[in-house]
Every structure is written in structure tokens, then in C-alpha cells.
Scaffold this active site. Structure first.
Site, short mmCIF file in Angstrom:
data_model
loop_
_atom_site.label_atom_id
_atom_site.label_comp_id
_atom_site.label_asym_id
_atom_site.label_seq_id
_atom_site.Cartn_x
_atom_site.Cartn_y
_atom_site.Cartn_z
N GLU A 46 -7.87 3.92 9.23
CA GLU A 46 -8.82 4.50 8.66
C GLU A 46 -9.71 3.25 7.92
O GLU A 46 -8.79 2.53 7.44
CB GLU A 46 -8.57 5.66 7.59
CG GLU A 46 -7.90 6.65 8.08
CD GLU A 46 -7.77 7.78 7.22
OE1 GLU A 46 -7.16 8.90 7.37
OE2 GLU A 46 -8.11 7.83 5.95
N CYS A 52 6.47 1.02 -1.01
CA CYS A 52 5.83 1.43 -2.45
C CYS A 52 6.07 2.98 -2.68
O CYS A 52 5.22 3.57 -1.95
CB CYS A 52 4.77 0.52 -2.64
SG CYS A 52 4.54 -1.16 -2.24
N CYS A 70 -13.35 -1.15 2.89
CA CYS A 70 -12.12 -1.10 2.88
C CYS A 70 -11.28 -1.15 4.08
O CYS A 70 -11.54 -0.02 4.79
CB CYS A 70 -11.55 -0.10 1.84
SG CYS A 70 -9.81 -0.20 1.69
N CYS A 118 -7.57 3.85 -2.47
CA CYS A 118 -6.99 2.63 -1.76
C CYS A 118 -5.36 3.15 -1.77
O CYS A 118 -4.78 3.68 -2.75
CB CYS A 118 -6.98 1.38 -2.54
SG CYS A 118 -8.53 0.60 -2.29
N CYS A 161 2.53 4.99 -3.11
CA CYS A 161 1.59 4.89 -2.12
C CYS A 161 1.75 5.60 -0.81
O CYS A 161 2.65 5.82 -0.50
CB CYS A 161 1.41 3.39 -1.75
SG CYS A 161 0.35 3.22 -0.35
N CYS A 211 2.74 1.38 7.11
CA CYS A 211 3.01 0.32 6.30
C CYS A 211 4.45 0.26 6.02
O CYS A 211 5.02 1.03 6.11
CB CYS A 211 2.22 0.21 4.82
SG CYS A 211 2.62 -1.36 4.04
N SER A 230 -5.47 -8.44 -0.02
CA SER A 230 -4.17 -7.53 -1.15
C SER A 230 -3.29 -7.83 -0.46
O SER A 230 -2.74 -7.13 0.88
CB SER A 230 -5.13 -6.40 -1.46
OG SER A 230 -4.16 -5.77 -2.46
N GLU A 236 0.09 -3.89 5.10
CA GLU A 236 0.53 -5.27 4.46
C GLU A 236 -0.24 -6.22 5.14
O GLU A 236 0.32 -6.74 6.24
CB GLU A 236 1.97 -5.17 4.08
CG GLU A 236 2.34 -6.57 3.59
CD GLU A 236 1.30 -7.36 2.51
OE1 GLU A 236 1.19 -6.23 1.39
OE2 GLU A 236 0.98 -8.56 2.51
N LEU A 285 0.70 -6.52 -8.40
CA LEU A 285 1.83 -6.69 -9.14
C LEU A 285 2.82 -5.46 -9.66
O LEU A 285 3.58 -5.07 -9.60
CB LEU A 285 1.54 -7.47 -10.30
CG LEU A 285 2.61 -8.34 -10.91
CD1 LEU A 285 3.37 -9.45 -9.79
CD2 LEU A 285 2.29 -8.98 -12.04
N1 SAH Z 1 -0.33 -3.76 1.22
C1 SAH Z 1 -1.39 -4.15 0.22
C2 SAH Z 1 -2.78 -3.57 0.50
C3 SAH Z 1 -2.95 -2.25 0.53
S1 SAH Z 1 -3.18 -1.17 -0.92
C4 SAH Z 1 -0.96 -4.35 -0.93
O1 SAH Z 1 0.02 -3.61 -1.44
O2 SAH Z 1 -1.45 -5.05 -1.93
C5 SAH Z 1 -4.21 -1.64 -1.80
C6 SAH Z 1 -4.00 -1.23 -3.39
O3 SAH Z 1 -3.94 0.00 -3.63
C7 SAH Z 1 -2.60 -1.93 -3.76
O4 SAH Z 1 -2.66 -2.59 -5.12
C8 SAH Z 1 -1.87 -0.74 -3.59
O5 SAH Z 1 -0.67 -0.90 -4.55
C9 SAH Z 1 -2.80 0.29 -4.37
N2 SAH Z 1 -2.45 1.65 -4.33
C10 SAH Z 1 -1.60 2.15 -3.48
N3 SAH Z 1 -1.66 3.37 -3.40
C11 SAH Z 1 -1.90 3.87 -4.81
C12 SAH Z 1 -2.24 5.20 -5.58
N4 SAH Z 1 -1.58 6.22 -5.01
N5 SAH Z 1 -2.86 5.11 -6.75
C13 SAH Z 1 -3.48 3.80 -6.95
N6 SAH Z 1 -3.28 2.69 -6.35
C14 SAH Z 1 -2.42 2.82 -5.10
#
Ligand code: SAH
Length: 369
Positions: free
Chosen positions: A108, A132, A121, A362, A135, A128, A217, A184, A241
Site C-alpha cells: 500500500e 514492533c 507515504c 503509518c 505496529c 516487515c 524512516s 523497514e 525511537l
Molecule cells: N520501519 C520504519 C518505517 C515504517 S513505520 C520505521 O519503523 O521507522 C513509520 C512510523 O510509524 C514508525 O515510526 C512506526 O514506529 C510508526 N508506527 C507504526 N505503527 C504505529 C501505530 N500503530 N501508531 C502510531 N505509530 C505507528
């Protein structure tokens, strides 16, 4: 960065689509012409169609003889991304597109229009592998890396739709790209860097978007951040972070077990030094998990120490994933968090949360397809 990167940065070409024009640089395009028995000047002509006119269908490249169109259709324009559907929200100002790749893989991208810019975006991987827990994409694991062309074509398609007035809000120009969709980006390193070059080079070599308007990111793959710093690009680095302490980050961003906060911040410092760019720190604020006043103080202090004034914190109110017990922090807690980070001399803003009702915030891109 001189040491070879661990394998995690470039998984094998499993399931990659056949070669596409957008996988090739100028030299590769000329080599492809030779291979196909076409004169070299065709390379620039085709690139001008794709990058300049945003045309991805050889049949419509009417400045080429029919025989050439047939040849390149088979050899350089394999089926790449087909839109499955578009879903709009925020009065049409946000549009999520679900794509099907040639092998059926789903991915997407999300287009967000603002008064002064249009941001896309994009995804760098299908799924991925970073796991995390907050996410949506992280829950499903990694399906595969996207090819350079699959990354670039998300941008070309959105730029074409904007130019053609095919998006609510009238005709416009795509100005900003964020690698904040699925995946990622630094775990698909070479293809992502090649895609950044294609996206930011001027036509006929690329789509002409300013490097300064591109954000990569990452969860914080420290060696890859250092390698990216040495590429000579001026893209913005965003580091996810989410907490300043290793104990919690080991859970929120599991790759922290390999590259802890101090190493991530040292790599970010190296990036800022090499590129002169300010680092963007992402912080998904989660009620009672990482929103404590002491964590705000620690975040501000650590960032100020590592990066001085060359850092900015983006607080993202958690967008709860289906079935998750976690939620966003209450607004007063959020305000106090921001105040405390700023008190340490670190600029901090709350990111607007576009696309929530279409699960396009995101990190939520894949799960609901
Ligand atoms: N893998 C990369 C880019 C993808 S996600 C990364 O982790 O930076 C882009 C951003 O959205 C990241 O900061 C991620 O931690 C955040 N994100 C993911 N799931 C989320 C959620 N449910 N609520 C808020 N931010 C989220």
C-alpha cells in the site's frame, strides 16, 4: 562504514519481479538497449516517457515505432503494480491505494494533500520483519523486499494521478516522499537507495523530487544509518525511537536488542554530521507505556546530548491496531510530554494523524488490506 553489512540488510532476491526500466540507472538502460538490439538513443527516449511524462505503458509511448514498443513492453515493462482499490478519507485529502504486485503480493501507499504540499507515504517491503508489537505491519512478518522499480512506481503512479487531476482537490504536484509505509527501508538497503536516487534525480534519470523532501524512516539499524550517511544524499533521516531507555525499547522495537539506544543515537549523530541534516525522531505515544514525565525528561536530555539542536521530535499519538490493548495517551499527558521534551531544548511537535478511519496511519498499511 567499511565493514561488510550483515545479511539482514539485503535479503536474497526471492520472489523479485522481472527487471523493469525503473530498476536501471542510465548506464543500465543503455546496456539494456544493446541487449535488445536497439540504438542507444532509445534509452533516453524511454526514460523521458517514464520519468518525464510519467508514462508506464509502452503502448502509449507514441514517439516510439510500434516494433520498439512491443520489444520494450516484454523486456523492460513487466506487470509491476496494479491498483486493487483506492480508499479516500479526510474529505478526500487522504487516499490509500492498495496495490497488487506481479506475483500477487499486496502493498500500500498513502497520498496526503496539504495546502502547501502533497506527500506520498510509500512501502519498501511487503510486510516487515522488525516485529514492533504496536505496529500492524510488524504483526504479519516479512513477506518480501520490494524491487527498486516497485518502490519507484508507487511514486510515479501518484505523481501521474496528481498531475492528471485524478485525486480529489484538483490537479497538483507530488512534492514529498516518506518511507513510512510497510517495511523497514534500511533492511532493503540497496533497492531503497537506488529508489531514492531514481525518485530524486532530474528527468530523464528520475522523477525530480527534491532530496530534502524525502524522509527515510528506520527502526535504527545503526550500521545501515552510517552507510546511508556516506551515500552523499541529503534526505531526512527519521529514527523510530519510541522510548529513550533500553529496557522498554527492547520490547517496543525488538531490534534494540542488537543496536541499543546509545548506538542508534551515535549513528544518528554521524548522519547529522555527514549530511548537515536535522534528525527527526519518531515517538509513538502509548498510554501508560512510554508517556511518563521521566521518560520525556530522559528523551530530551539524551537527544540534546547526542544531537544538540540538530534534532526534532515527532510525537505520533498511537493508532491502536485491532485487538491491541494499547491506546493513545490522553491529551493532557501528551501536552505535558511535549512540554518536558522542549524544556530540554529539543523541538517537539505532535504529528497530525491522517487516514485513521481507513487504517492508513503509518504502520497500519497492510493488515486490513
Ligand atoms: N520501519 C520504519 C518505517 C515504517 S513505520 C520505521 O519503523 O521507522 C513509520 C512510523 O510509524 C514508525 O515510526 C512506526 O514506529 C510508526 N508506527 C507504526 N505503527 C504505529 C501505530 N500503530 N501508531 C502510531 N505509530 C505507528
Amino acid at each position: 562504514m567499511t565493514a561488510p553489512l550483515p545479511l539482514v540488510f539485503d535479503a536474497p532476491r526471492r520472489g523479485m519481479p522481472p527487471r523493469h526500466l525503473a530498476d536501471l540507472d542510465a548506464e543500465g538502460r543503455r546496456a539494456a538497449m544493446a541487449e535488445l538490439g536497439l540504438p542507444k538513443f532509445r534509452a533516453d527516449q524511454i526514460a523521458r516517457q517514464y520519468y518525464g511524462r510519467l508514462q508506464a505503458d509502452p503502448a502509449a509511448m507514441t514517439d516510439l515505432p510500434a516494433a520498439v514498443r512491443d520489444t520494450i513492453a516484454g523486456a523492460l515493462f513487466p506487470p509491476l503494480l496494479t491498483p486493487v482499490r483506492h480508499i479516500a478519507c479526510d474529505s478526500g485529502e487522504t487516499r490509500k491505494t492498495l496495490w497488487r504486485a506481479g506475483d500477487g503480493t499486496l502493498l500500500e501507499s498513502v497520498l496526503m494533500r496539504y495546502p502547501d504540499r502533497a506527500t506520498l507515504c510509500i512501502s519498501s517491503q511487503a510486510g516487515c520483519g522488525m516485529a514492533c508489537p504496536f505496529c500492524a505491519t510488524g504483526q504479519g512478518g516479512l513477506n518480501r523486499n520490494l524491487s527498486t522499480a516497485e518502490i519507484v512506481d508507487q511514486v510515479r503512479a501518484a505523481a501521474a494521478d496528481l498531475r492528471d487531476g485524478a485525486v480529489p482537490g484538483g490537479a497538483g504536484r507530488l512534492s514529498n516522499i516518506v518511507f513510512m509505509g510497510m517495511g523497514e527501508p534500511l533492511a532493503n538497503y540497496k533497492r531503497v537507495v537506488n529508489a531514492v536516487r531514481r525518485i530524486t534525480s532530474a528527468a530523464p534519470d528520475g522523477l525530480g523530487i527534491s532530496q530534502r523532501n524525502v524522509v527515510v524512516s528506520t527502526v535504527g539499524l545503526a550500521p545501515a544509518i552510517r552507510k546511508l550517511a556516506d551515500e552523499g544524499l541529503s534526505v531526512t533521516l527519521a529514527v523510530s525511537l519510541h522510548t529513550p531507555d533500553d529496557e522498554l525499547r527492547d520490547t517496543l522495537v525488538p531490534v534494540n536488542n542488537r543496536w541499543p539506544v546509545a548506538e542508534v543515537l551515535a549513528a544518528a549523530r554521524y548522519y547529522a554530521d555527514k549530511t548537515g541534516r536535522r534528525i527527526s525522531v519518531e515517538y509513538a505515544l502509548i498510554r501508560d507505556i512510554n508517556d511518563h514525565p521521566w521518560r520525556a525528561d530522559m528523551l530530551g536530555a539524551k537527544l540534546h546530548k547526542a544531537l544538540g539542536s540538530r534534532v526534532h521530535v515527532n510525537v505520533i499519538p498511537l493508532n491502536p491496531t485491532p485487538g491491541s490493548k494499547w491506546d493513545a495517551s490522553p491529551k493532557p499527558v501528551e501536552r505535558e510530554f511535549v512540554r518536558r521534551v522542549e524544556a530540554q531544548g529539543v523541538p517537539c511537535t505532535v504529528r497530525d494523524t491522517r487516514g485513521q478511519e481507513i487504517a492508513a496511519a503509518c504502520g497500519q498499511l497492510a493488515a486490513e488490506g
